[in-house]
Design a protein around this motif. Sequence first.
Motif, PDB file in Angstrom:
ATOM      1  N   HIS A 117       0.857  -1.181   0.000  1.00 32.04           N
ATOM      2  CA  HIS A 117       0.000   0.000   0.000  1.00 32.04           C
ATOM      3  C   HIS A 117       0.897   1.236   0.000  1.00 32.04           C
ATOM      4  O   HIS A 117       1.545   1.543   1.017  1.00 32.04           O
ATOM      5  N   LEU A 118       0.981   1.886  -1.145  1.00 34.32           N
ATOM      6  CA  LEU A 118       1.751   3.123  -1.314  1.00 34.32           C
ATOM      7  C   LEU A 118       3.246   2.937  -1.079  1.00 34.32           C
ATOM      8  O   LEU A 118       4.000   3.905  -1.061  1.00 34.32           O
ATOM      9  N   ASP A 140     -22.391  -5.913  -3.537  1.00 37.38           N
ATOM     10  CA  ASP A 140     -22.577  -5.856  -4.991  1.00 37.38           C
ATOM     11  C   ASP A 140     -24.035  -5.634  -5.368  1.00 37.38           C
ATOM     12  O   ASP A 140     -24.353  -4.837  -6.240  1.00 37.38           O
ATOM     13  N   TYR A 192      -6.481   6.237  -8.005  1.00 39.73           N
ATOM     14  CA  TYR A 192      -6.114   5.957  -6.613  1.00 39.73           C
ATOM     15  C   TYR A 192      -5.326   7.100  -5.988  1.00 39.73           C
ATOM     16  O   TYR A 192      -5.380   7.312  -4.782  1.00 39.73           O
ATOM     17  N   TYR A 193      -4.594   7.829  -6.809  1.00 43.85           N
ATOM     18  CA  TYR A 193      -3.757   8.900  -6.270  1.00 43.85           C
ATOM     19  C   TYR A 193      -4.452  10.258  -6.265  1.00 43.85           C
ATOM     20  O   TYR A 193      -3.839  11.276  -5.970  1.00 43.85           O
ATOM     21  N   ARG A 244     -20.059  -5.329   5.703  1.00 44.74           N
ATOM     22  CA  ARG A 244     -19.221  -6.162   6.558  1.00 44.74           C
ATOM     23  C   ARG A 244     -19.297  -5.763   8.017  1.00 44.74           C
ATOM     24  O   ARG A 244     -18.457  -6.137   8.830  1.00 44.74           O
ATOM     25  N   ARG A 263     -13.892  -6.804  -6.807  1.00 43.24           N
ATOM     26  CA  ARG A 263     -14.711  -7.679  -7.660  1.00 43.24           C
ATOM     27  C   ARG A 263     -15.097  -7.000  -8.974  1.00 43.24           C
ATOM     28  O   ARG A 263     -15.483  -7.664  -9.922  1.00 43.24           O
ATOM     29  N   LYS A 277     -15.780  -4.932  -2.782  1.00 42.41           N
ATOM     30  CA  LYS A 277     -16.690  -4.662  -3.901  1.00 42.41           C
ATOM     31  C   LYS A 277     -15.889  -4.114  -5.083  1.00 42.41           C
ATOM     32  O   LYS A 277     -16.094  -4.517  -6.226  1.00 42.41           O
ATOM     33  N   HIS A 278     -14.958  -3.218  -4.781  1.00 44.91           N
ATOM     34  CA  HIS A 278     -14.119  -2.644  -5.832  1.00 44.91           C
ATOM     35  C   HIS A 278     -13.221  -3.725  -6.456  1.00 44.91           C
ATOM     36  O   HIS A 278     -13.051  -3.766  -7.675  1.00 44.91           O
ATOM     37  N   ASP A 308     -11.459 -11.375  -0.297  1.00 45.45           N
ATOM     38  CA  ASP A 308     -11.782 -10.847   1.031  1.00 45.45           C
ATOM     39  C   ASP A 308     -10.566 -10.102   1.585  1.00 45.45           C
ATOM     40  O   ASP A 308      -9.548 -10.707   1.896  1.00 45.45           O
ATOM     41  N   ASP A 316     -19.183  -2.618   9.288  1.00 46.65           N
ATOM     42  CA  ASP A 316     -18.623  -1.325   9.666  1.00 46.65           C
ATOM     43  C   ASP A 316     -19.717  -0.265   9.637  1.00 46.65           C
ATOM     44  O   ASP A 316     -20.562  -0.273   8.749  1.00 46.65           O
ATOM     45  N   MET A 340      -6.913  -1.091 -12.818  1.00 46.66           N
ATOM     46  CA  MET A 340      -6.663  -0.045 -11.816  1.00 46.66           C
ATOM     47  C   MET A 340      -5.165   0.114 -11.581  1.00 46.66           C
ATOM     48  O   MET A 340      -4.451  -0.865 -11.414  1.00 46.66           O
ATOM     49  N   ASP A 341      -4.712   1.357 -11.581  1.00 45.78           N
ATOM     50  CA  ASP A 341      -3.303   1.615 -11.297  1.00 45.78           C
ATOM     51  C   ASP A 341      -3.168   2.055  -9.845  1.00 45.78           C
ATOM     52  O   ASP A 341      -3.643   3.120  -9.459  1.00 45.78           O
ATOM     53  N   LEU A 342      -2.520   1.236  -9.033  1.00 45.50           N
ATOM     54  CA  LEU A 342      -2.407   1.529  -7.607  1.00 45.50           C
ATOM     55  C   LEU A 342      -1.122   2.266  -7.261  1.00 45.50           C
ATOM     56  O   LEU A 342      -0.798   2.440  -6.097  1.00 45.50           O
ATOM     57  N   ASN A 383     -11.192  -7.843   4.081  1.00 41.99           N
ATOM     58  CA  ASN A 383     -11.738  -7.354   5.351  1.00 41.99           C
ATOM     59  C   ASN A 383     -12.206  -5.898   5.270  1.00 41.99           C
ATOM     60  O   ASN A 383     -12.008  -5.133   6.209  1.00 41.99           O
ATOM     61  N   HIS A 384     -12.807  -5.536   4.137  1.00 42.04           N
ATOM     62  CA  HIS A 384     -13.303  -4.163   3.961  1.00 42.04           C
ATOM     63  C   HIS A 384     -14.341  -4.203   2.845  1.00 42.04           C
ATOM     64  O   HIS A 384     -14.004  -4.435   1.682  1.00 42.04           O
ATOM     65  N   ALA A 385     -15.615  -4.001   3.212  1.00 44.24           N
ATOM     66  CA  ALA A 385     -16.722  -4.218   2.274  1.00 44.24           C
ATOM     67  C   ALA A 385     -16.567  -3.422   0.986  1.00 44.24           C
ATOM     68  O   ALA A 385     -16.734  -3.955  -0.115  1.00 44.24           O
ATOM     69  N   GLU A 386     -16.247  -2.138   1.108  1.00 41.98           N
ATOM     70  CA  GLU A 386     -16.200  -1.297  -0.086  1.00 41.98           C
ATOM     71  C   GLU A 386     -15.010  -1.671  -0.969  1.00 41.98           C
ATOM     72  O   GLU A 386     -15.111  -1.682  -2.188  1.00 41.98           O
TER      73      GLU A 386
END
Lengths: 191, 189
Positions: free
Chosen positions: A42-43, B139, B40-41, B115, A92, A89-90, A81, B117, A171-173, A83-86
Amino acid sequence: MKKAFAGIALGGLLALSGSLHAAEYVIDKEGQHAFINFKISHLGYSWLYGRFNDFDGTFTWDADKPEDSQVNVTIDTASVDSNHAERDKHLRSDDFLNVSAHPEATFKSTAVEMTGENTAKISGDLTLNGVTNPVVLDARLLGQGEDPWGGYRAGFEGSTKLTLKDYDIQMDLGPASQEVELILSVEGIRQ
Amino acid sequence: MLIRNTSTRYGVVAISLHWLVALVVIGLAILGLWMTDLTYYSPYYRTAPFWHKSIGLTFAAVLALRLIWRMFNRRPSHLPNHKRWETRLAGLVHGLLYVLLAVIVVSGYLISTARGDGISVFGWFEVPALLTGLTSQADRAGFVHYWVAITVLSLAGLHALGALKHHFIDRDDTLRRMLGLRPHNTKES
């Protein structure tokens, strides 16, 4: 004497079933002693870990002829999974795994090369997001033996690095997050 | 200025709530479409969803207030020149808009709480998750949230077209009433 007889009987049985040199193992999904995890930076500051909750697979393994081993795994990509719903979803969505179009990811080994007593390079084809690429898993036999319930088990862990772009993941992370490490850690029950 | 509605005029509360809801619905739709396409950025990658959710949940309260106000106020009677099919269609669209707006609020809430939260509202307090872990909850809720929003925008467009038609073609007081302007019935000429 008793043991020798049992050995002969077992050998005969295996010969009949035609699998003298390669015992088949089914990944212990029922008892949940199998994990397909991934980690991605992450970053460039930390690791994000995630996993696939639903998958199935088999492997064959014989200590005497390890080169004949095979691994087949099928992953339900919608079970991703982190551990973060949003975020899940992204993941998937078609920015990442596009699970509605490609609900399955598969790994099929093509060759196993032993590099040490318990280590191996498992070459195979990984299909993810509809794209198939050859990969090499750095694998280790973690242990094997009888379990307390009358069965026989063997456990492996293998990992490989994937470049997201190679699997058409849009997606470009960012520069630190172009690659994801995929880690298969599975225990099989001999059939 | 009237606070409450009368038999011929809308009060200032009903008018304010109407235009506030219109503004927020359009604003949230634009914000929602924009934020789901950010890279993302982008510096807004985290703040835009925060504002969308905070405003969206506040909007739920506004919508509830509006429905309560509607229940405890008389509604100005239909303009005499409105035909029966017009008042029926308008009533149907109004009712549908209320129902669909509520569906958007609930489905949006179900995405973020899938989930377990909660959702922070402007950092002031958190709305807890009540319904979690349904099959593909995020979804499915996302699908409903998006398509019902598109439907509401279309219906709102139809609703606005109707108002403009009354104003410019029929030259009646339908739109003037909702703008709080003095009725000037031009029918007599």
